[in-house]
Design an enzyme around this catalytic site. Sequence first.
Site, PDB file in Angstrom:
ATOM      1  N   SER A 115     -82.218 -48.205 -79.997  1.00 51.46           N
ATOM      2  CA  SER A 115     -81.788 -48.719 -78.694  1.00 51.46           C
ATOM      3  C   SER A 115     -80.642 -47.853 -78.167  1.00 51.46           C
ATOM      4  CB  SER A 115     -81.401 -50.195 -78.805  1.00 51.46           C
ATOM      5  OG  SER A 115     -81.272 -50.785 -77.528  1.00 51.46           O
ATOM      6  N   GLU A 208     -89.548 -45.761 -75.827  1.00 57.28           N
ATOM      7  CA  GLU A 208     -89.642 -47.229 -75.840  1.00 57.28           C
ATOM      8  C   GLU A 208     -88.559 -47.775 -74.921  1.00 57.28           C
ATOM      9  OE1 GLU A 208     -87.325 -49.642 -77.140  1.00 57.28           O
ATOM     10  OE2 GLU A 208     -85.822 -48.118 -77.561  1.00 57.28           O
ATOM     11  N   HIS A 278     -88.183 -52.483 -79.391  1.00 59.34           N
ATOM     12  CA  HIS A 278     -87.529 -53.767 -79.634  1.00 59.34           C
ATOM     13  C   HIS A 278     -88.568 -54.774 -80.115  1.00 59.34           C
ATOM     14  CE1 HIS A 278     -84.568 -51.595 -77.299  1.00 59.34           C
ATOM     15  NE2 HIS A 278     -83.678 -52.523 -77.576  1.00 59.34           N
TER      16      HIS A 278
END
Length: 304
Positions: A115, A208, A278
Site C-alpha cells: 500500500s 493494485e 488489499h
Amino acid sequence: MRMCVMHFPPMLAPGVRVALVAPAGPLRDVQDLERSIANASSFGWVAVAGEHVLERDGYLAGSDEHRLADLNRFLRDDSIDAVWCIRGGYGVMRLLEGVDYEALARRPKAIIGYSDITALHAAVGRRCNLVTYHGATARAQLTEMTRKSLATVVSETWTTFTIAEPSITTLEAGTARGRLAGGNLALLAALAGTPYAPDLDGAILLLEDVGEAVYRVDRMLTQLWLGGSLRSIAGLAFGSFTEIPDDPSNAQRPLERVLAEFAERCGVPCIRGVPIGHIDDQYTYPLGATAILNADEGILVVER
C-alpha cells in the site's frame, strides 16, 4: 534500459531481529502492535518495536520527525535484519528526502509492506539497488496462503517460484521477461516526476489499489502513460482493485474495460487477477527481482 544489478537482502532465519515501524498512517490501537509482535514471533523472529509507533497526528502515525527517527534508527542499527511496516495509509512520501539510504546500502536488510509502503519500495530500489518485499503488513490477520508466501520468499532458499491462480486471466497475449516493479497505483502516480519514482524501463509492472473510483484509476493510468512511464514496460500485471465506490457510470465504463484499454495501449503481455492488493490472500513479491510473465498461460515466474 537501466541495467544495474539488484541485490537481495539476507534471508530471515529464526532468531533474526525484525524492526516494527509505522512510517505512514496511525495504528488503530495497541492491539495492532500486539498482533504485529505476535506475527513476527510466529516466524521465529525477535520483534523490536519503534519508540513512536503508537503516536498519532491526525492521519499520520506521529510527526514526520518521529516516524523518520524510528525508520532511520533501524536502518542504521546493524543488529536489525529487517524492517516490517505495521500498516500503510499515507505518509511515507513525506519521509523520502530524509531516509538514510547510505546506511541501508551499507547493511542491506529486508523491507516488508505494501500500500503506502510502495513509496519506500520505489525509493529504496532507486537509491540502493536493493530488492524489497511487497507483502502483508505486520498487523495483518495472516491467512495460511499469505503466511506461506511470506515465509517462503523472505526466509527460504529458492531459485524460482511460480504464481498461477484461477483468478488470473489474459488481457494481452505473449511472454515477457523483466524486473518486477510497482505496487499501489495511487502512489506510483504520485511519485511520477520525482527522483523516487521507480525505473519502469523493461519492467514487469504490478498494479493494485483500493477505494478508488473507476475514473480515478483511468486518470492515474493516463497520467503514467502521458508521463512516459508505461511506454517502455515489458509486461503488465493487474492485481486487485477493491472497494470501488458505486457510481452509475461504472455500468458503461467498468473497471474491466479500462484495464483492457490500457493493456491494449501498452501493447505488452498483460494479465489480470494476480493476487496482489488489499486482499486477505496475497503473495509476497520481491520487487527488483527478475520475473517472466507468460500471459498465454496466465503465470508469473519469479527468479532469484
